[in-house]
Scaffold this motif. Structure first.
Motif, PDB file in Angstrom:
ATOM      1  N   HIS A  12       0.863  -1.170   0.000  1.00 33.13           N
ATOM      2  CA  HIS A  12       0.000   0.000   0.000  1.00 33.13           C
ATOM      3  C   HIS A  12       0.907   1.230   0.000  1.00 33.13           C
ATOM      4  CE1 HIS A  12      -3.396  -2.488   1.162  1.00 33.13           C
ATOM      5  NE2 HIS A  12      -2.794  -2.885   2.264  1.00 33.13           N
TER       6      HIS A  12
ATOM      7  N   SER B 225      -3.523  11.687 -10.361  1.00 32.68           N
ATOM      8  CA  SER B 225      -4.889  11.664  -9.812  1.00 32.68           C
ATOM      9  C   SER B 225      -5.686  10.505 -10.402  1.00 32.68           C
ATOM     10  CB  SER B 225      -5.604  13.012  -9.957  1.00 32.68           C
ATOM     11  OG  SER B 225      -5.712  13.374 -11.279  1.00 32.68           O
TER      12      SER B 225
ATOM     13  N   CYS C 253      -4.665   7.618  -8.286  1.00 30.00           N
ATOM     14  CA  CYS C 253      -5.325   7.661  -6.976  1.00 30.00           C
ATOM     15  C   CYS C 253      -6.775   7.231  -7.093  1.00 30.00           C
ATOM     16  CB  CYS C 253      -5.268   9.061  -6.384  1.00 30.00           C
ATOM     17  SG  CYS C 253      -3.630   9.485  -5.834  1.00 30.00           S
ATOM     18  N   GLU C 254      -7.443   7.659  -8.150  1.00 33.21           N
ATOM     19  CA  GLU C 254      -8.834   7.249  -8.336  1.00 33.21           C
ATOM     20  C   GLU C 254      -8.949   5.729  -8.406  1.00 33.21           C
ATOM     21  OE1 GLU C 254     -11.114   9.166 -11.649  1.00 33.21           O
ATOM     22  OE2 GLU C 254     -10.284  10.939 -10.648  1.00 33.21           O
TER      23      GLU C 254
ATOM     24  N   TYR D  86      -6.875   3.449  -7.078  1.00 31.80           N
ATOM     25  CA  TYR D  86      -6.390   2.653  -5.947  1.00 31.80           C
ATOM     26  C   TYR D  86      -6.752   3.209  -4.584  1.00 31.80           C
ATOM     27  CZ  TYR D  86      -3.695   0.305  -9.531  1.00 31.80           C
ATOM     28  OH  TYR D  86      -3.329  -0.392 -10.645  1.00 31.80           O
ATOM     29  N   ARG D  87      -7.378   4.389  -4.526  1.00 28.90           N
ATOM     30  CA  ARG D  87      -7.649   5.013  -3.239  1.00 28.90           C
ATOM     31  C   ARG D  87      -8.509   4.108  -2.351  1.00 28.90           C
ATOM     32  NH1 ARG D  87      -7.958  11.155  -2.823  1.00 28.90           N
ATOM     33  NH2 ARG D  87      -8.075  11.426  -0.589  1.00 28.90           N
TER      34      ARG D  87
ATOM     35  N   ARG E 191      -3.604  -0.398  -2.109  1.00 29.85           N
ATOM     36  CA  ARG E 191      -4.399   0.783  -1.797  1.00 29.85           C
ATOM     37  C   ARG E 191      -3.514   2.002  -1.548  1.00 29.85           C
ATOM     38  NH1 ARG E 191      -7.691  -1.572  -3.788  1.00 29.85           N
ATOM     39  NH2 ARG E 191      -9.516  -2.626  -2.962  1.00 29.85           N
ATOM     40  N   VAL E 192      -4.086   3.172  -1.828  1.00 33.23           N
ATOM     41  CA  VAL E 192      -3.416   4.437  -1.543  1.00 33.23           C
ATOM     42  C   VAL E 192      -4.238   5.185  -0.509  1.00 33.23           C
ATOM     43  CG1 VAL E 192      -2.656   6.637  -2.538  1.00 33.23           C
ATOM     44  CG2 VAL E 192      -2.524   4.542  -3.900  1.00 33.23           C
ATOM     45  N   TRP E 193      -3.565   5.782   0.483  1.00 33.54           N
ATOM     46  CA  TRP E 193      -4.278   6.524   1.521  1.00 33.54           C
ATOM     47  C   TRP E 193      -3.462   7.745   1.921  1.00 33.54           C
ATOM     48  CZ3 TRP E 193      -9.098   6.649   2.847  1.00 33.54           C
ATOM     49  CH2 TRP E 193      -9.487   7.255   4.052  1.00 33.54           C
TER      50      TRP E 193
END
Ligand code: ATP
Ligand code: MG
Length: 220
Positions: free
Chosen positions: A136, A154, A157-158, A160-161, A175-177
């Protein structure tokens, strides 16, 4: 105890890559806040041998490694992973993550912690889109850096957010956080500049690291 206030059992591994030239309290405070908030059992600093996108560090890899070890010796959850320095050559994060993933197995949660400044440069990293295959990405705030994402980033991010930070513990990778931490406007470049001018670097980094720098007359 009820389900809600049951202590969370720490699990999973967090890593933080960097040049650590030198390691400072911005790195270390980030590390402990992440460990406390996310209940990961350990965080490893991974000093690079040769940064891919920066000038050569001003002190040797072994000196940067030594300082990172001194800085982490007081918290059992913190340690240093020397694999990039042992590997030599340009340090590609993707190689490191692939290695670590093969060691910990497919199930364990692995997060790579990186500051907003590093995250904004991600599209210049080797195989950057593949990083989430192995870990992550936990992006932490850094004073002076706003999340101005170029379109490539961006879109990434869309894709994997995470829906919540909880997802990072539940899945091994992918995931990205984004996380806001206590803002500390400390950087290695600032410490190098102070040392060069013969001004004090006290309280910006752990005392044993400060002593090491003074003993070896680094950054003068
Ligand atoms: P330099 O000034 O030489 O670039 P640095 O202070 O940025 O050094 P690095 O070793 O490049 O330190 O950083 C390693 C990682 O730690 C990066 O992901 C960076 O974004 C993050 N980081 C460094 N300092 C801070 C800070 N004060 N707050 C939050 N994150 C930080
Ligand atoms: Mg930096």
């Amino acid at each position: 105890t009820t389900e809600a206030n049951k202590p969370v059992k720490p699990s999973g591994l967090a890593i933080m890559g960097g040049t650590f030239d030198p390691v400072h309290n911005g790195h270390l405070r980030t590390a402990v806040e992440i460990l406390d908030h996310y209940h990961y059992s350990a965080l490893k600093l991974v000093p690079c041998f040769q940064p891919v996108h920066k000038d050569r560090p001003s002190v040797s890899a072994l000196q940067r490694l030594e300082m990172a070890k001194l800085a982490t010796s007081s918290d059992v959850r913190l340690s240093v992973d020397a694999r990039e320095i042992d590997r030599e050559g340009p340090s590609y994060t993707i190689d490191t993550l692939r290695d670590i993933r093969s060691e910990i197995g497919a199930e364990e949660s692995l997060i790579m912690v990186l500051g907003m400044d590093s995250f904004l440069s991600l599209p210049t990293w080797h195989d950057w889109q593949q990083l989430v295959k192995y870990a992550h990405l936990l992006v932490v705030s850094r004073p002076g850096w706003e999340p101005d994402l170029i379109s490539e980033l961006s879109a990434f991010c869309e894709n994997y957010r995470a829906a919540s930070s909880h997802e990072l513990q539940c899945a091994p990778s992918g995931r990205v956080w984004f996380e806001t931490l206590t803002p500390l406007g400390i950087s290695s470049s600032m410490i190098r500049a102070l040392a060069r001018k013969n001004e004090s670097i006290a309280y910006l980094l752990p005392e044993p690291v400060q002593q090491y720098i003074e003993q070896h007359q680094l950054y003068r």
